[in-house]
Design a protein around this motif. Structure first.
Motif, PDB file in Angstrom:
ATOM      1  N   UNK A 102       0.837  -1.196   0.000  1.00  0.00           N
ATOM      2  CA  UNK A 102       0.000   0.000   0.000  1.00  0.00           C
ATOM      3  C   UNK A 102       0.875   1.250   0.000  1.00  0.00           C
ATOM      4  N   UNK A 103       0.559   2.193  -0.900  1.00  0.00           N
ATOM      5  CA  UNK A 103       1.226   3.486  -0.946  1.00  0.00           C
ATOM      6  C   UNK A 103       0.382   4.476  -0.158  1.00  0.00           C
ATOM      7  N   UNK A 104       1.010   5.204   0.728  1.00  0.00           N
ATOM      8  CA  UNK A 104       0.296   6.176   1.546  1.00  0.00           C
ATOM      9  C   UNK A 104      -0.181   7.328   0.665  1.00  0.00           C
ATOM     10  N   UNK A 105      -1.477   7.337   0.333  1.00  0.00           N
ATOM     11  CA  UNK A 105      -2.016   8.389  -0.523  1.00  0.00           C
ATOM     12  C   UNK A 105      -2.057   9.734   0.200  1.00  0.00           C
ATOM     13  N   UNK A 106      -1.948   9.700   1.516  1.00  0.00           N
ATOM     14  CA  UNK A 106      -1.931  10.959   2.253  1.00  0.00           C
ATOM     15  C   UNK A 106      -0.665  11.760   2.020  1.00  0.00           C
ATOM     16  N   UNK A 107       0.434  11.088   1.689  1.00  0.00           N
ATOM     17  CA  UNK A 107       1.690  11.793   1.477  1.00  0.00           C
ATOM     18  C   UNK A 107       2.185  11.689   0.034  1.00  0.00           C
ATOM     19  N   UNK A 108       1.311  11.277  -0.882  1.00  0.00           N
ATOM     20  CA  UNK A 108       1.711  11.179  -2.287  1.00  0.00           C
ATOM     21  C   UNK A 108       0.590  11.696  -3.176  1.00  0.00           C
ATOM     22  N   UNK A 109       0.981  12.212  -4.337  1.00  0.00           N
ATOM     23  CA  UNK A 109       0.032  12.756  -5.304  1.00  0.00           C
ATOM     24  C   UNK A 109       0.451  12.299  -6.696  1.00  0.00           C
ATOM     25  N   UNK A 110      -0.435  12.505  -7.661  1.00  0.00           N
ATOM     26  CA  UNK A 110      -0.116  12.163  -9.046  1.00  0.00           C
ATOM     27  C   UNK A 110       1.021  13.043  -9.549  1.00  0.00           C
ATOM     28  N   UNK A 111       1.841  12.478 -10.425  1.00  0.00           N
ATOM     29  CA  UNK A 111       2.999  13.195 -10.940  1.00  0.00           C
ATOM     30  C   UNK A 111       2.617  14.509 -11.597  1.00  0.00           C
ATOM     31  N   UNK A 112       1.432  14.572 -12.234  1.00  0.00           N
ATOM     32  CA  UNK A 112       1.076  15.800 -12.942  1.00  0.00           C
ATOM     33  C   UNK A 112       0.839  16.978 -12.004  1.00  0.00           C
ATOM     34  N   UNK A 153       6.971  -0.938 -19.274  1.00  0.00           N
ATOM     35  CA  UNK A 153       5.705  -0.370 -18.797  1.00  0.00           C
ATOM     36  C   UNK A 153       4.708  -0.257 -19.951  1.00  0.00           C
ATOM     37  N   UNK A 154       5.113   0.288 -21.060  1.00  0.00           N
ATOM     38  CA  UNK A 154       4.322   0.558 -22.266  1.00  0.00           C
ATOM     39  C   UNK A 154       3.338   1.705 -22.026  1.00  0.00           C
ATOM     40  N   UNK A 155       2.387   1.550 -21.122  1.00  0.00           N
ATOM     41  CA  UNK A 155       1.416   2.624 -20.863  1.00  0.00           C
ATOM     42  C   UNK A 155       1.953   3.566 -19.783  1.00  0.00           C
ATOM     43  N   UNK A 156       3.123   4.118 -20.050  1.00  0.00           N
ATOM     44  CA  UNK A 156       3.772   5.022 -19.096  1.00  0.00           C
ATOM     45  C   UNK A 156       3.177   6.414 -19.258  1.00  0.00           C
ATOM     46  N   UNK A 157       2.625   6.959 -18.192  1.00  0.00           N
ATOM     47  CA  UNK A 157       1.970   8.268 -18.232  1.00  0.00           C
ATOM     48  C   UNK A 157       1.928   8.834 -16.823  1.00  0.00           C
ATOM     49  N   UNK A 158       1.616  10.122 -16.723  1.00  0.00           N
ATOM     50  CA  UNK A 158       1.615  10.780 -15.417  1.00  0.00           C
ATOM     51  C   UNK A 158       0.583  10.201 -14.463  1.00  0.00           C
ATOM     52  N   UNK A 159      -0.562   9.750 -14.990  1.00  0.00           N
ATOM     53  CA  UNK A 159      -1.630   9.235 -14.136  1.00  0.00           C
ATOM     54  C   UNK A 159      -1.249   7.935 -13.449  1.00  0.00           C
ATOM     55  N   UNK A 160      -0.250   7.218 -13.959  1.00  0.00           N
ATOM     56  CA  UNK A 160       0.177   5.942 -13.366  1.00  0.00           C
ATOM     57  C   UNK A 160       1.401   6.096 -12.479  1.00  0.00           C
ATOM     58  N   UNK A 167       9.686  14.182  -0.481  1.00  0.00           N
ATOM     59  CA  UNK A 167      10.956  13.643  -0.951  1.00  0.00           C
ATOM     60  C   UNK A 167      10.851  13.255  -2.416  1.00  0.00           C
ATOM     61  N   UNK A 168      11.949  13.324  -3.166  1.00  0.00           N
ATOM     62  CA  UNK A 168      11.913  12.986  -4.590  1.00  0.00           C
ATOM     63  C   UNK A 168      11.854  11.478  -4.825  1.00  0.00           C
ATOM     64  N   UNK A 169      10.761  10.872  -4.388  1.00  0.00           N
ATOM     65  CA  UNK A 169      10.534   9.437  -4.558  1.00  0.00           C
ATOM     66  C   UNK A 169       9.266   9.250  -5.373  1.00  0.00           C
ATOM     67  N   UNK A 170       9.300   8.338  -6.345  1.00  0.00           N
ATOM     68  CA  UNK A 170       8.149   8.087  -7.206  1.00  0.00           C
ATOM     69  C   UNK A 170       7.743   6.632  -7.106  1.00  0.00           C
ATOM     70  N   UNK A 171       6.470   6.373  -7.425  1.00  0.00           N
ATOM     71  CA  UNK A 171       5.924   5.014  -7.338  1.00  0.00           C
ATOM     72  C   UNK A 171       5.158   4.717  -8.621  1.00  0.00           C
ATOM     73  N   UNK A 172       5.552   3.653  -9.312  1.00  0.00           N
ATOM     74  CA  UNK A 172       4.879   3.220 -10.534  1.00  0.00           C
ATOM     75  C   UNK A 172       3.707   2.308 -10.183  1.00  0.00           C
ATOM     76  N   UNK A 173       2.526   2.635 -10.711  1.00  0.00           N
ATOM     77  CA  UNK A 173       1.319   1.860 -10.427  1.00  0.00           C
ATOM     78  C   UNK A 173       0.961   0.953 -11.601  1.00  0.00           C
ATOM     79  N   UNK A 174      -0.078   0.130 -11.387  1.00  0.00           N
ATOM     80  CA  UNK A 174      -0.672  -0.711 -12.439  1.00  0.00           C
ATOM     81  C   UNK A 174       0.347  -1.620 -13.114  1.00  0.00           C
ATOM     82  N   UNK A 175       1.163  -2.278 -12.310  1.00  0.00           N
ATOM     83  CA  UNK A 175       2.208  -3.133 -12.885  1.00  0.00           C
ATOM     84  C   UNK A 175       1.636  -4.355 -13.588  1.00  0.00           C
TER      85      UNK A 175
END
Length: 555
Positions: A102-112, A153-160, A167-175
């Protein structure tokens, strides 16, 4: 009501879990549900057993071939790919989904949310350009690790992609939608690809056949948006009266890239773009990604961004600026020298001015005004304005005066950020809600015109169209207001949905149910015509309360 399931871990251990009815996410075929008593896990549960059977073998391979991720730099928060961690079987031992961290949605937002300063402010995100560069670097490292295992990934986009707020940490979804390499070079393909992030070759090549070149293209688009305030690399302004595609994907297909070293004959950059002041090594990679034959892979991007990161320096004019070495990108784009050093030229000018003033004696202390100019690398003469020299021998910031307005003026405001178009041509952007964008139109663009607004707020899209009359002697003001509602998009009988607004679906749908905005929506439908499958466009305008939309055909 909680549903009891078996959770099988890769090491063979099994435990009983209960899935709650609380949804933390949803897709076309599955829901992401909370696991009772487990704050560290969520479950992706496929609604239909048939969909679950289609994906089961792929998920089992993913559990056996997980990705070894690079460690966080400096002990910071670890970036991640949200990968399956266990199989979910029902009480009949039928596969129904999988568990994942689980990714803490309280401390993360979409890349866009990083693309615009006002959106960053609203979400409490760092404004420093260096933060965005480091997020891009973290994304490169994730893709590099993924490709090393033969996955894409193929469907690599900001929404995923989610980014941490601090912190400059990113999380890739929909693997589970990735292109996965299995034993014996067996390939489990990706089925989806999103317009605006699809490589030109994706027009004629099915998504399941795309590989690393598609990831390389989408990565370059995201990096361009991160370093250029959200501007898409294929946004631009047509030159002259040439007709260009209105959608970014159409421009991608025709390789209408306006931000290269060589000006494009048909399209000009968005005026607010920073591209001309970016470090040369970055511009070279963007040119290769969008108009060259050898796109940079994630490894090459990572090496470039690491080199830039090592040379990041604070800018005294604004700590949020992107200053690499002696040159500040933002100060240069504003037509002034960085006050920290002013770049190599600024240092040379100040040293020269100090020597000249010292030889002049004391009369200069009362102030003297000099007109400075430089010859740019292209040979054009660029005015630096009047600089008042003081006793320190340092020049004040020269400021360039804006040009005087002329022609038809249109002022557009909206309560969501987005793009403004006149007669199908992109002419400006509303950067944040409530802030007007004033655009100056040519003499031939007066009279009755069609103004369209295409906005984006998180995962939801807003679109509307107005017809107004412009006159040369007055300023026209137009306000687009959007209110979010719940809507059901249903195609006419005998048709299926391929897309709504800018969102497309790889598999046709009988209906789409989601949050959206009141306004006009363009739908792409698939229908039978003359014994064959054809695509047609419909428009749909929602009422104030949402609900089902009423469609009317446009072409």
């Amino acid at each position: 009501m909680a549903e009891k399931m078996y959770l099988y871990h890769p090491n063979g251990d099994m435990e009983h879990v209960r899935l709650t009815s609380t949804r933390v996410g949803a897709g076309g075929t599955a829901d992401v549900l909370e696991v009772e008593g487990r704050a560290d896990l969520v479950a992706k549960f496929y609604r239909e057993p048939g969909h679950a059977r289609d994906i089961e073998k792929k998920v089992r391979v993913m559990l056996a071939r997980s990705v070894e991720l690079p460690l966080a730099q400096g002990g910071g928060l670890q970036s991640s790919i949200v990968w399956p961690t266990g199989l979910l079987l029902d009480l009949h031992h039928e596969f129904r989904g999988f568990a994942m961290r689980r990714i803490d949605r309280g401390r993360s937002v979409s890349l866009n949310c990083l693309f615009n300063s006002k959106i960053r402010q609203r979400h409490g995100l760092p404004q420093e350009a260096g933060f965005r560069l480091r997020c891009g670097l973290a994304l490169c490292r994730l893709l590099e690790a993924l490709h090393a295992q033969g996955h894409y990934v193929i469907d690599l986009k900001d929404a995923n992609i989610l980014v941490d707020r601090a912190e400059p940490a990113v999380h890739l979804l929909d693997s589970d939608g990735f292109c996965i390499l299995g034993p014996g070079n067996q390939r489990f393909p990706a089925r989806h690809v999103t317009p605006e992030y699809t490589a030109p070759e994706g027009v004629s090549t099915p998504a399941e056949q795309l590989r690393g070149q598609q990831d390389a293209f989408a990565l370059a688009v995201l990096l361009f948006q991160l370093v250029n305030e959200g501007i898409h690399p294929f946004q631009g302004i047509p030159k002259g009266f040439v007709e260009l595609p209105s959608e970014n994907q159409g421009k991608i297909n025709r390789r209408l890239y306006a931000y290269g070293w060589e000006p494009h004959p048909q399209i000009a950059p968005v005026p607010l773009s920073l591209h001309a002041h970016l470090p040369p090594e970055l511009r070279n990679l963007f040119d290769r990604a969008f108009i060259g034959r050898e796109r940079p892979a994630p490894t090459e991007w990572r090496q470039c961004l690491e080199s830039l990161e090592e040379r990041l320096r604070p800018c005294r004019a604004d700590r949020n600026h992107l200053r690499v070495g002696r040159r500040c990108v933002h100060c240069s784009s504003q037509g002034r020298l960085s006050p920290t050093t002013g770049g190599l030229l600024g240092e040379w000018l100040r040293d020269a001015a100090g020597s000249i003033l010292q030889s002049m004696g004391g009369w200069w202390r009362h102030s003297a005004v000099f007109r400075l100019a430089l010859v740019a690398g292209s040979g054009a003469l660029v005015s630096l304005g009047a600089a008042t020299l003081r006793s320190s021998g340092m020049a004040e910031e020269p400021r360039l005066s804006p040009s005087s307005p002329s022609g038809n003026i249109l002022s557009v405001t909206s309560n969501v950020p987005g793009e403004v178009r006149v007669n199908g041509r992109a002419i400006g952007h509303v950067r944040h809600k409530g802030a007007p964008v004033d655009v100056q139109l040519g003499a031939g663009e007066g009279g009755q015109v069609v103004v369209e607004f295409l906005g984006v707020d998180g995962f939801d899209f807003a679109f509307d169209r107005r017809t107004i009359v412009l006159t040369p002697d007055r300023k026209a003001e137009l306000k687009f207001e959007f209110r979010k509602v719940r809507a059901v998009f249903k195609p006419p009988r005998g048709s299926t949905l391929l897309g709504v607004d800018r969102q497309s679906y790889a598999n046709p749908r009988s209906r789409v149910d989601r949050d959206t905005y009141v306004g006009l929506h363009v739908l792409t439908l698939q229908a039978s015509g003359s014994g064959a499958q054809v695509e047609v466009q419909y428009e749909c305008r929602l009422g104030d309360k949402g609900g089902e939309c009423e469609m009317f055909r446009t072409k």
